[in-house]
Design an enzyme around this catalytic site. Structure first.
Site, PDB file in Angstrom:
ATOM      1  N   ALA A  33       7.384  -5.960  22.750  1.00 37.59           N
ATOM      2  CA  ALA A  33       8.740  -5.783  22.208  1.00 37.59           C
ATOM      3  C   ALA A  33       9.814  -5.925  23.281  1.00 37.59           C
ATOM      4  O   ALA A  33      10.979  -6.167  22.972  1.00 37.59           O
ATOM      5  CB  ALA A  33       8.846  -4.415  21.538  1.00 37.59           C
ATOM      6  N   ARG A  45       6.242  16.535   4.024  1.00 36.43           N
ATOM      7  CA  ARG A  45       6.098  17.913   3.537  1.00 36.43           C
ATOM      8  C   ARG A  45       4.717  18.462   3.875  1.00 36.43           C
ATOM      9  O   ARG A  45       4.490  19.651   3.812  1.00 36.43           O
ATOM     10  CB  ARG A  45       6.295  17.947   2.013  1.00 36.43           C
ATOM     11  CG  ARG A  45       7.710  17.593   1.619  1.00 36.43           C
ATOM     12  CD  ARG A  45       8.127  18.374   0.370  1.00 36.43           C
ATOM     13  NE  ARG A  45       9.397  17.855  -0.119  1.00 36.43           N
ATOM     14  CZ  ARG A  45       9.510  17.016  -1.143  1.00 36.43           C
ATOM     15  NH1 ARG A  45       8.443  16.657  -1.820  1.00 36.43           N
ATOM     16  NH2 ARG A  45      10.681  16.571  -1.523  1.00 36.43           N
ATOM     17  N   LYS A 103       5.941  -2.279  -1.965  1.00 30.66           N
ATOM     18  CA  LYS A 103       6.033  -3.519  -2.765  1.00 30.66           C
ATOM     19  C   LYS A 103       6.755  -3.315  -4.080  1.00 30.66           C
ATOM     20  O   LYS A 103       7.471  -4.194  -4.555  1.00 30.66           O
ATOM     21  CB  LYS A 103       4.645  -4.107  -3.015  1.00 30.66           C
ATOM     22  CG  LYS A 103       3.643  -3.134  -3.612  1.00 30.66           C
ATOM     23  CD  LYS A 103       2.719  -2.593  -2.586  1.00 30.66           C
ATOM     24  CE  LYS A 103       2.055  -1.321  -3.056  1.00 30.66           C
ATOM     25  NZ  LYS A 103       0.842  -1.024  -2.343  1.00 30.66           N
ATOM     26  N   VAL A 130       2.656  -6.661   1.164  1.00 35.52           N
ATOM     27  CA  VAL A 130       1.723  -7.598   0.522  1.00 35.52           C
ATOM     28  C   VAL A 130       0.468  -7.761   1.371  1.00 35.52           C
ATOM     29  O   VAL A 130       0.542  -8.065   2.560  1.00 35.52           O
ATOM     30  CB  VAL A 130       2.374  -8.985   0.320  1.00 35.52           C
ATOM     31  CG1 VAL A 130       1.377  -9.955  -0.315  1.00 35.52           C
ATOM     32  CG2 VAL A 130       3.619  -8.882  -0.551  1.00 35.52           C
ATOM     33  N   ILE A 134      -2.779  -8.362   6.420  1.00 33.22           N
ATOM     34  CA  ILE A 134      -2.694  -9.823   6.607  1.00 33.22           C
ATOM     35  C   ILE A 134      -1.228 -10.231   6.771  1.00 33.22           C
ATOM     36  O   ILE A 134      -0.423  -9.936   5.892  1.00 33.22           O
ATOM     37  CB  ILE A 134      -3.269 -10.589   5.390  1.00 33.22           C
ATOM     38  CG1 ILE A 134      -4.635 -10.041   4.973  1.00 33.22           C
ATOM     39  CG2 ILE A 134      -3.319 -12.077   5.668  1.00 33.22           C
ATOM     40  CD1 ILE A 134      -5.162 -10.646   3.671  1.00 33.22           C
ATOM     41  N   GLY A 185      -8.129   6.227   0.097  1.00 37.10           N
ATOM     42  CA  GLY A 185      -6.693   5.974   0.298  1.00 37.10           C
ATOM     43  C   GLY A 185      -6.288   4.550  -0.031  1.00 37.10           C
ATOM     44  O   GLY A 185      -5.215   4.101   0.359  1.00 37.10           O
ATOM     45  N   GLU A 188      -3.221   3.230  -5.487  1.00 37.59           N
ATOM     46  CA  GLU A 188      -1.857   3.715  -5.621  1.00 37.59           C
ATOM     47  C   GLU A 188      -1.871   5.148  -6.146  1.00 37.59           C
ATOM     48  O   GLU A 188      -2.874   5.598  -6.717  1.00 37.59           O
ATOM     49  CB  GLU A 188      -1.090   2.835  -6.619  1.00 37.59           C
ATOM     50  CG  GLU A 188      -0.920   1.402  -6.177  1.00 37.59           C
ATOM     51  CD  GLU A 188      -0.204   1.301  -4.841  1.00 37.59           C
ATOM     52  OE1 GLU A 188       0.948   1.698  -4.742  1.00 37.59           O
ATOM     53  OE2 GLU A 188      -0.832   0.820  -3.883  1.00 37.59           O
ATOM     54  N   LYS A 203       3.266  -7.684  -5.714  1.00 40.72           N
ATOM     55  CA  LYS A 203       3.037  -8.484  -4.508  1.00 40.72           C
ATOM     56  C   LYS A 203       3.232  -9.980  -4.792  1.00 40.72           C
ATOM     57  O   LYS A 203       3.806 -10.712  -3.979  1.00 40.72           O
ATOM     58  CB  LYS A 203       1.624  -8.211  -3.976  1.00 40.72           C
ATOM     59  CG  LYS A 203       1.453  -6.769  -3.506  1.00 40.72           C
ATOM     60  CD  LYS A 203      -0.019  -6.419  -3.330  1.00 40.72           C
ATOM     61  CE  LYS A 203      -0.224  -5.014  -2.809  1.00 40.72           C
ATOM     62  NZ  LYS A 203      -1.612  -4.554  -2.901  1.00 40.72           N
TER      63      LYS A 203
END
Ligand code: HSE
Length: 434
Positions: A33, A45, A103, A130, A134, A185, A188, A203
């Site tokens: 960077a 939370r 998305k 998306v 990748i 995980g 959604e 997407k």
């Protein structure tokens, strides 16, 4: 140079992964960077047991991040539409750059968000929205910028692909695999978004927009999920030399753009037909480059974090650039977006797999063939499973050549009116992707 200050909103699967990757690879990232990148504040939370947040300040209020004058880049990882939209718009209002993996937010509210970001001269980066890790947005937006994109097709929901793979390879039940995807995980917050194709349609909407230079139009995407797929169809597809994948397809035609998500038969020897588990893959066909394929993990903690962090690095590098000279959010200059229409599904063209449950009588096949030929539908292959005659019924399976969907709809209605056809005709679209 002073480090860039990042605020992370949401410390769930992706937020936790982003924190960990930024921390673990801090030195390598700074070398890329050109300056350090520091997490200055986290809004969550609930603590994430996978993150050692040490002395990083934590707040329960996401708006503390966007109102923190120290913070340069807001990383939105809370998901959903309402609070996320408010958060992102407030961040832009406050002159902060935004990185998001959301998305749903981009597909539904992206046009408004990007307009506001342009007004304020800030970047909204969304690579992680998306196909997880990748870098397909960057590939289409920048790597393929010389091409006229003809079509793209992708497995862009990891949960759905994981479910289909486990069902096919291990004979596991739909519910059992979905539960595991949630534990890992991948899924959604509302997993019907995964299995009903809504997540994939979000997407696909984004990909189509940057591929064809059209505004985001999620409301016009056709969406069909995987929950109604049967093992019988998976097996018949295999016998015909195909695999069933849940595919997002966007294709440019003269009449308009096809934007559709549905289960699809793909020849079993295509690379994309062999993309399994949580992996995603997107094929993009451009007039100059031909067909290209992008493959990798489509969901999960660190794969998605990989894309989020890449965006943070990109934004850091562009902090001092003139806003008019940055890569446009949707790849094309905002005043050059096209109004080429999105086609309704009835006007889209595809080949079709049909499974017709018929009485085992002489002449049934002839009636089926007549109905199809009267509508100009050419049969590519046909299979009648005599061995599977049950209660005097036999499945007739056929694959057609490409035809406009309206004609298949008419043919199916006529087939279902035949006395010798019982049950609804099963229809699954077929794409050769060559
Ligand atoms: N639920 C999504 C999937 C997460 O399974 O692909 C990544 O967008």
């Amino acid at each position: 140079m002073k480090p860039v200050k990042v605020g992370i909103c949401g410390l769930g699967t992706v937020g936790g992964g982003t924190f960990n990757v930024l921390k673990r690879n801090a030195e390598e990232i700074a070398r890329r960077a050109g300056r350090g990148i520091e997490v200055a504040q986290i809004a969550t939370r609930h603590p994430n047991s996978k993150c050692d947040t040490g002395s990083t300040p934590i707040t329960a209020d996401i708006f503390d991040i966007v109102n923190n004058p120290e913070i340069d880049i807001v990383v939105e990882l809370i998901g959903g539409y309402t609070a996320a939209k408010e958060l992102v718009l407030k961040a832009i209002e406050n002159g902060k750059h935004v990185v998001t993996a959301n998305k749903a937010l981009i597909a539904v509210h992206g046009n408004e968000i990007f307009a506001k970001a342009r007004e304020k001269g800030v970047i909204v980066a969304f690579e992680a929205s998306v196909a997880g890790g990748i870098p397909v947005i960057k590939a289409i937006r920048e790597g393929l910028a010389g091409n006229r994109i003809n079509w793209l097709a992708g497995i862009i929901n990891g949960t759905g692909n994981f479910i289909l793979t486990e069902m096919r390879e291990k004979g596991r039940t739909f519910e059992d695999v979905l539960k595991e995807a949630q534990e890992l995980g991948y899924a959604e917050a509302d997993p019907t978004f995964d299995v009903e194709g809504i997540d994939a349609a979000h997407k696909l909407t984004i990909l189509a927009s940057i591929a064809f230079g059209i505004p985001l139009q999620f409301d016009k995407a056709y969406t069909e999920g995987i929950a109604r797929l049967t093992t019988a169809d998976v097996n018949y597809a295999e016998a015909l030399g195909y695999r069933i994948k849940h595919l997002g397809v966007a294709r440019r035609t003269e009449a308009g753009i096809e934007l559709r998500v549905h289960p699809t038969l793909i020849p079993a020897d295509r690379l994309i037909a062999n993309v399994n588990g949580v992996m995603n893959a997107v094929m993009v066909n451009g007039d100059a480059v031909g067909s290209t394929l992008y493959y990798g993990a489509g969901a999960g903690m660190e794969p998605t974090a990989s894309a989020v962090v890449a965006d943070v690095v990109d934004v850091t590098r562009a902090l001092t650039t003139d806003p008019n000279n940055r890569v446009p959010h949707l790849a094309f200059q905002p005043d050059s977006l096209s109004d080429h229409p999105i086609l309704p599904i009835t006007a889209c063209e595809s080949a079709y797999y049909l499974r017709i449950q018929a009485k085992d009588h002489p002449g049934v096949l002839a009636q089926v063939a007549t109905i199809l030929s009267e509508r100009g539908i050419n049969i590519e292959s046909i299979m009648q499973k005599e061995a599977e005659v049950q209660d005097g019924l036999v499945p007739v399976i056929l694959v057609t050549h490409r035809v406009v969907e309206q004609r298949i709809d008419d043919a199916i209605a006529a087939l279902e009116r035949l006395d010798d056809v019982v049950d609804k005709v099963v229809r699954i679209r077929v794409e050769q992707l060559n």
